[in-house]
Design a protein around this motif. Structure first.
Motif, mmCIF file in Angstrom:
data_model
loop_
_atom_site.group_PDB
_atom_site.id
_atom_site.type_symbol
_atom_site.label_atom_id
_atom_site.label_comp_id
_atom_site.label_asym_id
_atom_site.label_seq_id
_atom_site.Cartn_x
_atom_site.Cartn_y
_atom_site.Cartn_z
ATOM 1 N N UNK A 293 -71.047 123.694 -35.991
ATOM 2 C CA UNK A 293 -71.032 124.568 -36.231
ATOM 3 C C UNK A 293 -72.504 125.358 -35.744
ATOM 4 N N UNK A 294 -73.541 124.833 -34.952
ATOM 5 C CA UNK A 294 -74.425 125.085 -34.768
ATOM 6 C C UNK A 294 -74.094 124.974 -33.014
ATOM 7 N N UNK A 295 -73.646 124.220 -32.640
ATOM 8 C CA UNK A 295 -73.196 124.109 -30.993
ATOM 9 C C UNK A 295 -72.418 125.075 -30.529
ATOM 10 N N UNK A 296 -71.240 125.080 -31.372
ATOM 11 C CA UNK A 296 -70.276 126.348 -31.593
ATOM 12 C C UNK A 296 -69.197 125.490 -30.956
ATOM 13 N N UNK A 297 -69.318 124.112 -30.926
ATOM 14 C CA UNK A 297 -68.059 122.895 -30.590
ATOM 15 C C UNK A 297 -66.589 123.024 -32.040
ATOM 16 N N UNK A 298 -67.146 122.919 -33.218
ATOM 17 C CA UNK A 298 -66.057 122.938 -33.974
ATOM 18 C C UNK A 298 -65.024 124.243 -34.125
ATOM 19 N N UNK A 299 -64.938 125.310 -33.201
ATOM 20 C CA UNK A 299 -63.960 125.748 -32.703
ATOM 21 C C UNK A 299 -64.630 127.759 -32.289
ATOM 22 N N UNK A 300 -63.978 128.282 -30.921
ATOM 23 C CA UNK A 300 -63.926 129.546 -30.735
ATOM 24 C C UNK A 300 -64.412 130.094 -31.773
ATOM 25 N N UNK A 301 -65.032 131.855 -31.392
ATOM 26 C CA UNK A 301 -65.315 132.766 -32.707
ATOM 27 C C UNK A 301 -64.660 133.391 -33.713
ATOM 28 N N UNK A 346 -75.116 117.191 -20.678
ATOM 29 C CA UNK A 346 -73.430 116.769 -20.565
ATOM 30 C C UNK A 346 -72.499 117.950 -21.322
ATOM 31 N N UNK A 347 -71.368 118.447 -20.329
ATOM 32 C CA UNK A 347 -70.662 119.512 -20.398
ATOM 33 C C UNK A 347 -69.362 118.936 -21.327
ATOM 34 N N UNK A 348 -67.979 119.165 -21.919
ATOM 35 C CA UNK A 348 -66.718 118.559 -22.874
ATOM 36 C C UNK A 348 -65.809 119.670 -21.921
ATOM 37 N N UNK A 349 -65.044 119.030 -21.783
ATOM 38 C CA UNK A 349 -63.924 119.793 -21.592
ATOM 39 C C UNK A 349 -62.613 119.935 -22.882
ATOM 40 N N UNK A 350 -62.109 120.491 -23.239
ATOM 41 C CA UNK A 350 -61.986 120.357 -24.942
ATOM 42 C C UNK A 350 -60.205 120.739 -24.596
ATOM 43 N N UNK A 351 -59.255 119.359 -24.688
ATOM 44 C CA UNK A 351 -57.504 119.232 -24.979
ATOM 45 C C UNK A 351 -56.796 120.176 -25.598
ATOM 46 N N UNK A 365 -57.140 125.695 -24.565
ATOM 47 C CA UNK A 365 -57.482 124.935 -23.922
ATOM 48 C C UNK A 365 -59.259 125.306 -23.203
ATOM 49 N N UNK A 366 -60.562 124.648 -23.236
ATOM 50 C CA UNK A 366 -61.282 125.316 -22.900
ATOM 51 C C UNK A 366 -62.433 123.987 -22.182
ATOM 52 N N UNK A 367 -63.027 124.452 -21.010
ATOM 53 C CA UNK A 367 -64.584 124.112 -20.594
ATOM 54 C C UNK A 367 -65.515 124.583 -21.390
ATOM 55 N N UNK A 368 -66.340 123.639 -21.866
ATOM 56 C CA UNK A 368 -66.962 123.549 -23.083
ATOM 57 C C UNK A 368 -68.573 123.528 -22.284
ATOM 58 N N UNK A 369 -69.558 124.882 -22.233
ATOM 59 C CA UNK A 369 -70.294 124.364 -20.571
ATOM 60 C C UNK A 369 -71.637 124.417 -21.924
ATOM 61 N N UNK A 370 -72.051 122.553 -22.036
ATOM 62 C CA UNK A 370 -73.758 122.890 -22.628
ATOM 63 C C UNK A 370 -74.933 123.251 -21.802
ATOM 64 N N UNK A 379 -71.246 127.785 -24.152
ATOM 65 C CA UNK A 379 -70.105 128.961 -23.635
ATOM 66 C C UNK A 379 -68.885 128.134 -23.270
ATOM 67 N N UNK A 380 -67.797 129.011 -24.092
ATOM 68 C CA UNK A 380 -66.230 128.488 -24.124
ATOM 69 C C UNK A 380 -65.390 129.208 -22.138
ATOM 70 N N UNK A 381 -64.995 127.965 -21.893
ATOM 71 C CA UNK A 381 -64.155 129.104 -20.419
ATOM 72 C C UNK A 381 -63.320 128.703 -20.455
ATOM 73 N N UNK A 382 -62.361 129.039 -20.422
ATOM 74 C CA UNK A 382 -61.088 129.321 -20.211
ATOM 75 C C UNK A 382 -60.097 129.207 -19.252
ATOM 76 N N UNK A 383 -60.573 130.093 -18.396
ATOM 77 C CA UNK A 383 -59.942 130.109 -17.128
ATOM 78 C C UNK A 383 -59.947 129.450 -16.092
#
Length: 600
Positions: A293-301, A346-351, A365-370, A379-383
């Motif tokens: 939750x604290x990082x926003x890795x669980x899902x978008x808002x 480290x950033x994360x790309x989520x499929x 699908x989003x790039x999660x910028x640490x 920070x989620x980037x979808x484009x």
């Protein structure tokens, strides 16, 4: 009237202005038929050095069409050997029988094993590749798929170059808890004692019956091939109920990385069924805590769970109700870590698999910028990863797998994305990273055409400094091959850009202390001029055994020398080593404690 004649120099200038490159061949060329893989049906695939000769070999798992949901089948090993006549000077030849004791065996009933994927590591620190075979076995009592008695297994490697051998380790301790539906796994050294441990991610107990998932497990390795379940002792034990933070969730992919740069490996779990993803933070001292939750890795808002109004009038969707918050995020398959923007974290790309009818709360699908420690908020980037929608209602995003790789060696990581199973032009795509850290789709420009992709792997197949692509899928247009196929895309190196590769070897083994022999979890920082690039040795990055090879590849752009290389070893002391003024266009082998790296 006079004719206008354009001189060759003018034509060249005009081509440059218009962006035309008629004389240039595409960067990638499909060569599976020419290197011995063209007639090999593939479902899960991997690239790993299985015989210790320094070249990545191909592990190809054939789908068992008569098996259960998410079936596996026979695994075949193809060794990477020299052949001057082949493209790139290498071909793949099958090592028949090498994996026979792992997945080719049959049960007493005569049916095949259902091992769904393999991951590689060195669990006893002898320098030989060992294998964990994951088993997908729905719980006993299911009418369609009764318990066969088969379980996941660990196999220890032996043999030499060109003749690898494997034997199943009896009573290894990795599958003592009955039938499970394993969909992801990773080797890591969670306590940095020099011995590899094993994390296993499990899916639903009975798919389609209810939403209860199996408990994921962490097994502590003793460095001799035996493991002990430490799930509860490390704070990772979840409960088989729904809608709570401590609920077991259907894990579809497992990855590991040090997300906050504290030197301890963390766990990234991709969760199916629109349930929350989970980030287990390694606190050190043998304990984990939930940072999802604290990082926003669980899902978008968007946690509304609302379906579009038009679904109420559709026969098959009219009974859809607003989802509960725990079912209002993503169908996540892979979470692939990398420092794509060269800022040191480290950033994360989520499929994700997403559908238009699922509504806005279904994650894209989003790039999660640490954003960096201490919070490591994403920070989620979808484009531009969301493709154009031809139909505002019936659109799909079917992204299963991805890999980070600097394909053009310009010093910026590019992204390879694998998609399939839906009619929205799902395919293998390549996104080139630009200097401003945005991405552009260069799939066509680079010569790649492979629809319906299921699994992928990236490595330098022939040692020329350019990363190649191994893919599996079911492209209907390839009429010369049937069903699931293997595809190998050979990359032509850009001579204007330089590169370097590192294979790390920890000191642990034969009574010695140090990092695990395959250096899983180690980091390398490469400095050229004002740029510092970070790479991490990973054993898994997602769905069904998705994994990069041990060797780390770094594109250097036009840099002619490497100013500095730092290696951060994953041992108890947090050992560091530094090397200066290394040459470019080399493959170095770095052995822990040795003053100078060796060239391959």
């Amino acid at each position: 009237m006079k004719k206008t004649v354009l001189l060759p120099s003018v034509l060249i200038l005009l081509a440059l202005v218009l962006g035309l490159h008629a004389d240039e061949a595409p960067m990638f060329r499909e060569v599976a038929d020419e290197v011995g893989l063209g007639n090999v049906p593939a479902y899960r695939i991997g690239l790993s050095d299985m015989d210790g000769d320094g070249w990545v070999d191909a592990i190809i798992q054939v789908r068992d069409e008569n098996g259960p949901v998410n079936p596996g089948g026979t695994a075949r090993l193809f060794l990477n050997v020299p052949d001057k006549k082949a493209p790139g000077g290498r071909v793949f030849k099958e090592a028949k029988g090498a994996l026979s004791k792992i997945t080719d065996g049959r049960r007493k009933s005569g049916s095949r094993n259902t091992g769904v994927f393999l991951i590689a590591g060195d669990v006893n620190n002898d320098g030989k590749t060992d294998i964990f075979r994951a088993c997908y076995q729905e719980q006993q009592g299911h009418d369609k798929f009764p318990d066969t008695g088969e379980r996941s297994a660990l196999s220890l490697g032996s043999g030499g170059e060109g003749s690898p051998k494997f034997r199943v380790q009896k009573k290894s301790g990795v599958a003592e808890d009955g039938p499970v539906t394993t969909c992801g796994a990773a080797f890591l050294d969670y306590n940095r004692d020099g011995n590899l441990d094993l994390f296993v991610g499990n899916w639903y107990v009975q798919f389609g019956t209810n939403l209860i998932a199996h408990v994921d497990r962490l097994y502590k390795g003793d460095g001799k091939g035996k493991f002990k379940d430490v799930t509860e002792a490390t704070g990772l034990l979840t409960k088989q109920h729904l809608a709570k933070q401590d609920s077991s969730r259907p894990t579809y992919g497992v990855a590991h990385t040090d997300i906050d740069n504290d030197g301890w490996p963390d766990l990234l779990l991709s969760t199916y069924g629109r349930q929350w993803n989970r980030l287990w933070h390694n606190e050190g001292g043998g304990k984990f805590s939930d940072w999802s939750q604290k990082t926003g890795f669980d899902g978008d808002e968007d946690r509304s769970g609302k379906y579009p109004d038009w679904t109420k009038q559709h026969n098959q969707l009219k009974n859809k109700r607003t989802e509960h918050p725990y079912r209002a995020n993503g169908n996540s398959f892979s979470a692939v870590p990398a420092d794509f923007d060269n800022d040191g974290d480290m950033d994360v790309f989520c499929c994700e698999i997403t559908h238009g009818w699922a509504g806005s709360s279904s994650d894209l699908t989003a790039l999660l910028v640490n954003q960096g420690p201490p919070s490591c908020k994403f920070k989620r980037v979808t484009k531009p990863f969301m493709r154009p929608k031809k139909d505002p209602k019936w659109w799909n995003q079917g992204d299963y797998t991805a890999a980070w790789a600097d394909f053009d060696n310009d010093g910026l990581l590019d992204l390879l994305l694998g998609s399939g199973n839906y009619p929205d032009n799902q395919r293998m795509r390549v996104y080139r990273q630009k200097s401003n850290h945005e991405f552009e789709d260069v799939t066509d420009e680079w010569g790649i055409d492979f629809p319906e992709l299921w699994h992928l792997a990236v490595a330098d197949i022939n040692g020329d400094g350019a990363l190649d692509i191994l893919a599996s899928g079911q492209p209907k247009k390839w009429i010369n091959r049937k069903g699931y196929v293997t595809s190998l895309w050979l990359n032509t190196p850009d001579k204007k850009h330089h590169w370097v590769q590192f294979t790390l070897e920890g000191a642990a083994g034969k009574g010695k202390k140090g990092a695990n022999r395959f250096a899983i979890g180690a980091r390398v920082k490469v400095k050229t001029g004002r740029t510092t690039q970070t790479r991490e040795v990973l054993s898994a990055t997602g769905h069904f055994g998705l994994a990069p090879p041990r060797t780390l590849h770094v594109g250097l752009g036009k840099a002619r020398k490497i100013d500095q290389v730092e290696v951060f070893w994953p041992d108890r002391e947090g050992t560091k080593q530094m090397f200066k003024n290394l040459k470019v266009d080399r493959h170095y082998i770095i052995r822990q404690g040795k003053d100078k790296p060796d060239e391959k």
